[in-house]
Design a protein around this motif. Sequence first.
Motif, short mmCIF file in Angstrom:
data_model
loop_
_atom_site.label_atom_id
_atom_site.label_comp_id
_atom_site.label_asym_id
_atom_site.label_seq_id
_atom_site.Cartn_x
_atom_site.Cartn_y
_atom_site.Cartn_z
N ASN A 119 -7.15 4.00 -0.41
CA ASN A 119 -6.82 4.05 1.02
C ASN A 119 -7.87 4.79 1.85
O ASN A 119 -7.76 4.85 3.08
CB ASN A 119 -5.47 4.74 1.23
CG ASN A 119 -4.30 3.81 0.98
OD1 ASN A 119 -4.29 2.68 1.44
ND2 ASN A 119 -3.32 4.28 0.24
N SER A 120 -8.88 5.32 1.21
CA SER A 120 -9.85 6.16 1.90
C SER A 120 -10.74 5.37 2.84
O SER A 120 -10.94 4.15 2.66
CB SER A 120 -10.74 6.88 0.87
OG SER A 120 -11.61 5.95 0.25
N PRO A 121 -11.29 6.01 3.88
CA PRO A 121 -12.22 5.33 4.80
C PRO A 121 -13.42 4.73 4.06
O PRO A 121 -13.92 3.67 4.45
CB PRO A 121 -12.66 6.46 5.74
CG PRO A 121 -11.53 7.43 5.71
CD PRO A 121 -11.01 7.39 4.31
N ARG A 122 -13.88 5.40 3.01
CA ARG A 122 -15.03 4.89 2.26
C ARG A 122 -14.71 3.54 1.61
O ARG A 122 -15.52 2.62 1.64
CB ARG A 122 -15.43 5.92 1.20
CG ARG A 122 -16.80 5.69 0.59
CD ARG A 122 -17.12 6.82 -0.38
NE ARG A 122 -18.43 6.67 -0.97
CZ ARG A 122 -19.54 7.19 -0.49
NH1 ARG A 122 -19.49 7.90 0.62
NH2 ARG A 122 -20.69 7.02 -1.11
N TYR A 123 -13.51 3.43 1.01
CA TYR A 123 -13.12 2.18 0.38
C TYR A 123 -12.88 1.10 1.43
O TYR A 123 -13.24 -0.06 1.25
CB TYR A 123 -11.87 2.37 -0.47
CG TYR A 123 -11.73 1.33 -1.57
CD1 TYR A 123 -12.07 1.63 -2.88
CD2 TYR A 123 -11.28 0.05 -1.29
CE1 TYR A 123 -11.97 0.70 -3.88
CE2 TYR A 123 -11.17 -0.91 -2.29
CZ TYR A 123 -11.51 -0.58 -3.58
OH TYR A 123 -11.42 -1.53 -4.56
N GLN A 124 -12.26 1.47 2.54
CA GLN A 124 -12.01 0.52 3.62
C GLN A 124 -13.32 -0.01 4.19
O GLN A 124 -13.43 -1.18 4.57
CB GLN A 124 -11.18 1.18 4.73
CG GLN A 124 -9.77 1.56 4.30
CD GLN A 124 -8.98 0.38 3.77
OE1 GLN A 124 -8.97 -0.69 4.37
NE2 GLN A 124 -8.33 0.57 2.62
N PHE A 125 -14.35 0.86 4.24
CA PHE A 125 -15.67 0.42 4.69
C PHE A 125 -16.20 -0.67 3.78
O PHE A 125 -16.74 -1.68 4.25
CB PHE A 125 -16.64 1.60 4.71
CG PHE A 125 -18.07 1.22 5.03
CD1 PHE A 125 -18.48 1.05 6.34
CD2 PHE A 125 -18.99 1.01 4.02
CE1 PHE A 125 -19.79 0.68 6.64
CE2 PHE A 125 -20.29 0.65 4.29
CZ PHE A 125 -20.69 0.48 5.61
N MET B 141 0.81 -1.21 0.00
CA MET B 141 0.00 0.00 0.00
C MET B 141 0.84 1.26 0.00
O MET B 141 0.34 2.34 -0.23
CB MET B 141 -0.93 0.00 1.21
CG MET B 141 -1.98 -1.10 1.17
SD MET B 141 -3.02 -1.06 -0.29
CE MET B 141 -3.91 0.45 0.00
N GLN C 43 -14.45 -2.73 1.88
CA GLN C 43 -13.66 -3.94 2.08
C GLN C 43 -14.08 -4.70 3.33
O GLN C 43 -14.28 -5.92 3.32
CB GLN C 43 -12.17 -3.59 2.20
CG GLN C 43 -11.52 -3.20 0.90
CD GLN C 43 -10.04 -2.94 1.09
OE1 GLN C 43 -9.62 -2.38 2.11
NE2 GLN C 43 -9.25 -3.35 0.13
N GLU C 44 -14.24 -3.96 4.42
CA GLU C 44 -14.47 -4.59 5.71
C GLU C 44 -15.91 -5.06 5.89
O GLU C 44 -16.17 -6.06 6.57
CB GLU C 44 -14.11 -3.62 6.84
CG GLU C 44 -12.63 -3.29 6.88
CD GLU C 44 -12.32 -2.11 7.78
OE1 GLU C 44 -13.26 -1.67 8.49
OE2 GLU C 44 -11.19 -1.62 7.76
N THR D 205 -15.37 -8.61 2.58
CA THR D 205 -14.86 -9.65 3.47
C THR D 205 -15.95 -10.55 4.03
O THR D 205 -15.65 -11.58 4.63
CB THR D 205 -14.08 -9.01 4.64
OG1 THR D 205 -14.93 -8.09 5.32
CG2 THR D 205 -12.85 -8.29 4.14
#
Length: 320
Positions: free
Chosen positions: A292-298, A6, A300-301, A305
């Motif tokens: 890497n943004s919080p929106r994209y991480q949301f 990353m 993913q998580e 997943t």
Amino acid sequence: MFLGDMNSQDIKYRSVQIEPTNRCNLRCRACWHTLGDVKKSDNLNFSFFKIIIDQFNGIRDLNLQGLGEPFLAPDLLRMITYAAGKGISVWLTSNFNTDMNKEFAQEVVRSGIAKIRISVDASSENQYSYIKRGGSLQKVINAISLFNKVKNELSSNFPVLAFNTIAMKSNIKDLKNIIILAHSLDIREIALIPLVVFNKGLANKRESLSADITLVKQYIEEIYKTARELGIELEEGVSAMMLPKEMSLTHNEEPKCANGCYIDCLGFLYPCCNVKYFLGNFNDDRLIEMINSPRYQFFQENILTKKIDCASCMEILNKG
């Protein structure tokens, strides 16, 4: 996770989908372009495309399509040539209803594009023009014949021409005839695409084959038998994981969003082309910041997943 390092300035995906234009010349009854909300008509210019594609490191597969008809994009051939020159396998899906002459077909063949999937959902002119309002099956047949002739003259095996066929209740009885039509045009591959349900037009749950397994069982064996006899490979398109196992489909690849993403011609980043939940806009941030943004991480998580299927994902992300 699946993005590699990353801290790298390159995004390490295996595939990416980029929309060259959201303009279309048809009004298909099962398409989001007709049934949904297109923000504004626009084309992706080559400079913007180059900035996007240069941020990806080592991708093998580029799908140059979105809500629009790719061959309406002014810079399409430049995009194909540039990506193919980087060793990327480029393909797209077209309605093949744009005006094409021999000179243009030669340019397409020489561009380096690997495959063109041609959207054909019916074997008769009446049914085709009903599903694809404003379209002509004869125009598609003429264009395929032109490309076959040009490929032969240029001694080229590419682009591979294939059918892209939505399988739904309205045409399940016709799928055998579509296979026969493909064979007559020297098409050796058909991607059977399950209907994406938007609850509008033909894209409704009543048309979805997932809702009528009995009907599927009635025709599926004959469909595959005809394909085998004629040497037609039936691919289970990118949405095949939406269908139950009873439909005899064996698609077991991970979702496209697990190894790639979709960027529309306005610079919006999505997990795939079937959801309206965008994860960022390229005009505001570079792709690496968007990933890497919080929106994209949301996403993913909370979506990826959990290993939910595509239909469930679309229902969640398209809500509201």
